[in-house]
Every structure is written in C-alpha cells, then in structure tokens.
Design a protein around this motif. Structure first.
Motif, PDB file in Angstrom:
ATOM      1  N   MET A  10       0.846  -1.181   0.000  1.00  9.07           N
ATOM      2  CA  MET A  10       0.000   0.000   0.000  1.00  9.07           C
ATOM      3  C   MET A  10       0.894   1.249   0.000  1.00  9.07           C
ATOM      4  N   THR A  11       0.590   2.182  -0.832  1.00  9.75           N
ATOM      5  CA  THR A  11       1.375   3.399  -0.953  1.00  9.75           C
ATOM      6  C   THR A  11       0.830   4.466  -0.022  1.00  9.75           C
ATOM      7  N   ASP A  12       1.728   5.151   0.674  1.00 11.69           N
ATOM      8  CA  ASP A  12       1.340   6.248   1.560  1.00 11.69           C
ATOM      9  C   ASP A  12       1.433   7.555   0.773  1.00 11.69           C
ATOM     10  N   PHE A  13       0.271   8.139   0.493  1.00  7.39           N
ATOM     11  CA  PHE A  13       0.230   9.384  -0.279  1.00  7.39           C
ATOM     12  C   PHE A  13       0.197  10.622   0.606  1.00  7.39           C
ATOM     13  N   SER A  14       0.266  10.441   1.933  1.00  6.62           N
ATOM     14  CA  SER A  14       0.101  11.573   2.846  1.00  6.62           C
ATOM     15  C   SER A  14       1.205  12.613   2.705  1.00  6.62           C
ATOM     16  N   HIS A  15       2.352  12.222   2.184  1.00  5.28           N
ATOM     17  CA  HIS A  15       3.446  13.174   2.039  1.00  5.28           C
ATOM     18  C   HIS A  15       3.596  13.687   0.610  1.00  5.28           C
ATOM     19  N   ASN A  16       2.830  13.139  -0.272  1.00  7.52           N
ATOM     20  CA  ASN A  16       2.898  13.553  -1.668  1.00  7.52           C
ATOM     21  C   ASN A  16       1.977  14.738  -1.903  1.00  7.52           C
ATOM     22  N   LYS A  17       2.520  15.742  -2.520  1.00 13.75           N
ATOM     23  CA  LYS A  17       1.727  16.914  -2.860  1.00 13.75           C
ATOM     24  C   LYS A  17       1.439  16.859  -4.355  1.00 13.75           C
ATOM     25  N   PRO A  18       0.189  17.102  -4.766  1.00 12.48           N
ATOM     26  CA  PRO A  18      -0.087  17.058  -6.207  1.00 12.48           C
ATOM     27  C   PRO A  18       0.667  18.164  -6.934  1.00 12.48           C
ATOM     28  N   ARG A  19       1.023  17.866  -8.148  1.00 11.41           N
ATOM     29  CA  ARG A  19       1.714  18.860  -8.972  1.00 11.41           C
ATOM     30  C   ARG A  19       0.721  19.922  -9.414  1.00 11.41           C
ATOM     31  N   ALA A  20       1.157  21.146  -9.365  1.00  8.02           N
ATOM     32  CA  ALA A  20       0.316  22.256  -9.796  1.00  8.02           C
ATOM     33  C   ALA A  20       0.149  22.228 -11.307  1.00  8.02           C
ATOM     34  N   ILE A  21      -1.054  22.433 -11.758  1.00 14.45           N
ATOM     35  CA  ILE A  21      -1.305  22.508 -13.202  1.00 14.45           C
ATOM     36  C   ILE A  21      -0.669  23.775 -13.770  1.00 14.45           C
ATOM     37  N   ILE A  22      -0.735  24.843 -12.978  1.00 11.57           N
ATOM     38  CA  ILE A  22      -0.083  26.096 -13.368  1.00 11.57           C
ATOM     39  C   ILE A  22       0.979  26.377 -12.301  1.00 11.57           C
ATOM     40  N   PRO A  23       2.178  25.875 -12.471  1.00 11.05           N
ATOM     41  CA  PRO A  23       3.224  25.997 -11.450  1.00 11.05           C
ATOM     42  C   PRO A  23       3.522  27.439 -11.033  1.00 11.05           C
ATOM     43  N   ALA A  24       3.329  28.385 -11.927  1.00 10.46           N
ATOM     44  CA  ALA A  24       3.627  29.781 -11.592  1.00 10.46           C
ATOM     45  C   ALA A  24       2.706  30.312 -10.490  1.00 10.46           C
ATOM     46  N   LEU A  25       1.539  29.680 -10.294  1.00 11.96           N
ATOM     47  CA  LEU A  25       0.613  30.139  -9.258  1.00 11.96           C
ATOM     48  C   LEU A  25       0.889  29.524  -7.890  1.00 11.96           C
ATOM     49  N   GLU A  26       1.688  28.470  -7.841  1.00  8.87           N
ATOM     50  CA  GLU A  26       1.934  27.774  -6.569  1.00  8.87           C
ATOM     51  C   GLU A  26       2.485  28.689  -5.474  1.00  8.87           C
ATOM     52  N   PRO A  27       3.442  29.583  -5.763  1.00 11.92           N
ATOM     53  CA  PRO A  27       3.904  30.490  -4.699  1.00 11.92           C
ATOM     54  C   PRO A  27       2.777  31.387  -4.163  1.00 11.92           C
ATOM     55  N   LEU A  28       1.884  31.806  -5.027  1.00 11.61           N
ATOM     56  CA  LEU A  28       0.748  32.618  -4.597  1.00 11.61           C
ATOM     57  C   LEU A  28      -0.140  31.833  -3.639  1.00 11.61           C
ATOM     58  N   TRP A  29      -0.459  30.565  -4.003  1.00 11.01           N
ATOM     59  CA  TRP A  29      -1.317  29.747  -3.133  1.00 11.01           C
ATOM     60  C   TRP A  29      -0.634  29.510  -1.788  1.00 11.01           C
ATOM     61  N   ASN A  30       0.671  29.312  -1.797  1.00  9.16           N
ATOM     62  CA  ASN A  30       1.406  29.089  -0.557  1.00  9.16           C
ATOM     63  C   ASN A  30       1.358  30.305   0.361  1.00  9.16           C
ATOM     64  N   VAL A  31       1.428  31.498  -0.220  1.00  7.90           N
ATOM     65  CA  VAL A  31       1.353  32.729   0.572  1.00  7.90           C
ATOM     66  C   VAL A  31      -0.057  32.952   1.117  1.00  7.90           C
ATOM     67  N   LEU A  32      -1.067  32.673   0.293  1.00  3.05           N
ATOM     68  CA  LEU A  32      -2.455  32.939   0.691  1.00  3.05           C
ATOM     69  C   LEU A  32      -3.065  31.863   1.588  1.00  3.05           C
ATOM     70  N   GLU A  33      -2.494  30.657   1.589  1.00  6.44           N
ATOM     71  CA  GLU A  33      -3.084  29.537   2.340  1.00  6.44           C
ATOM     72  C   GLU A  33      -3.365  29.854   3.804  1.00  6.44           C
ATOM     73  N   PRO A  34      -2.477  30.546   4.538  1.00 10.50           N
ATOM     74  CA  PRO A  34      -2.782  30.845   5.936  1.00 10.50           C
ATOM     75  C   PRO A  34      -4.001  31.768   6.120  1.00 10.50           C
ATOM     76  N   LEU A  35      -4.384  32.468   5.062  1.00 16.74           N
ATOM     77  CA  LEU A  35      -5.539  33.369   5.158  1.00 16.74           C
ATOM     78  C   LEU A  35      -6.868  32.637   4.968  1.00 16.74           C
ATOM     79  N   SER A  36      -6.830  31.425   4.466  1.00 19.09           N
ATOM     80  CA  SER A  36      -8.064  30.691   4.188  1.00 19.09           C
ATOM     81  C   SER A  36      -8.977  30.561   5.414  1.00 19.09           C
TER      82      SER A  36
END
Length: 156
Positions: A1-27
């Motif tokens: 059985m594979t443990d996916f808990s540490h795997n993060k899905p790849r961003a479809i638009i990688p350029a937006l990933e830093p933005l999501w990381n900055v905004l995530e604490p505001l959610s």
C-alpha cells in the motif's frame, strides 16, 4: 500500500503555486470573517427590523407559530447570536463558543426547514446547512492566527 500523505499534487499552473502558498494561511480567516459578517445583517433583521426584517415582534410571532415558545425570548436569543455573535466571529473573540452556538442553532434551523426540501429558494434547508457547516469549520479551527483570541492568548 502506498502512503500518499506526504505527496503533494503537482500544480497545473506551477507559476501560481507560490501565490497559493502565501495565501493559504488566510483561508481560515476568510471563512471565519465571512461567516461572521454575513450573519450580522440577519441579526439586524431580527433585532431591529433592518434590511426588510420583521424585528423582534414579527420574528417572535413566527417562531411561536412553529412551536418556539416564548417566541420573544427565542427571537432575542437568535438575533443576538446572529448580530453580536457574528461580530465576535468576525474579530475572533470567544470564537469556539460562538461557533458552537451557531452550529446548534443551524442544526435546529435545518430541522425546521426539512419539510420544504433542499433548495433555499423553496424554503428548504440548503442555507442553514451551509452556515452550520461553515460554523463547524470555525469551531474546529478556532480563531486562528489573526484573531482576538490569539492576541489575548486564550484558545477557547
């Protein structure tokens, strides 16, 4: 059985990933503040007759018609929860107790709207269910980083 808990899905638009990381604490803040602010006008309807509401007397009469007696006490309690409690959620003061009260209130509201079915525009339980789940999310998360609870150093 594979443990996916540490795997993060790849961003479809990688350029937006830093933005999501900055905004995530505001959610959680967005959920808490929005839930609180959108409750306030409903409380103003019940307490003051604002925004086309029926005020305490009208709300009390309706509550008594569906079995909540004494209607005035219930109208006052619900109006204060929505108005004052909404403001408290907005700033994150006594966040969990207020959110817990909203969860209970919305569970009751869902039960009163069940006979009308799901859709809110037909008097159904859709909106109280959504508000209850939003309040449950706030209850679980608490006030969070940007709250009065955090500032005073108490997580209720």
């Amino acid at each position: 059985m594979t443990d996916f808990s540490h795997n993060k899905p790849r961003a479809i638009i990688p350029a937006l990933e830093p933005l999501w990381n900055v905004l995530e604490p505001l959610s959680p803040v967005i959920i808490r503040v929005t839930t609180g602010l959108l409750m306030v006008p409903h409380g103003a309807q019940k307490l003051f007759g604002a925004f086309g509401g029926y005020g305490l007397e009208g709300t009390a009469g309706w509550l008594e018609s569906i079995g909540f007696v004494p209607g005035f006490a219930f109208a006052l309690m619900i109006g204060l929860l929505e108005f004052v409690g909404g403001l408290m959620l907005t700033v994150g003061l006594l966040t969990r107790p207020v959110a817990a009260a909203v969860v209970v209130f919305m569970a009751i509201a869902v039960s009163t709207h069940l006979p009308a079915g799901y859709f809110w525009n037909e008097g159904g339980f859709e909106m109280p269910l959504m508000w209850g789940l939003l309040a449950l999310s706030v209850l679980i998360r608490g006030g969070g980083k940007f709250s009065v609870d955090q500032k005073i150093g108490y997580a209720f």
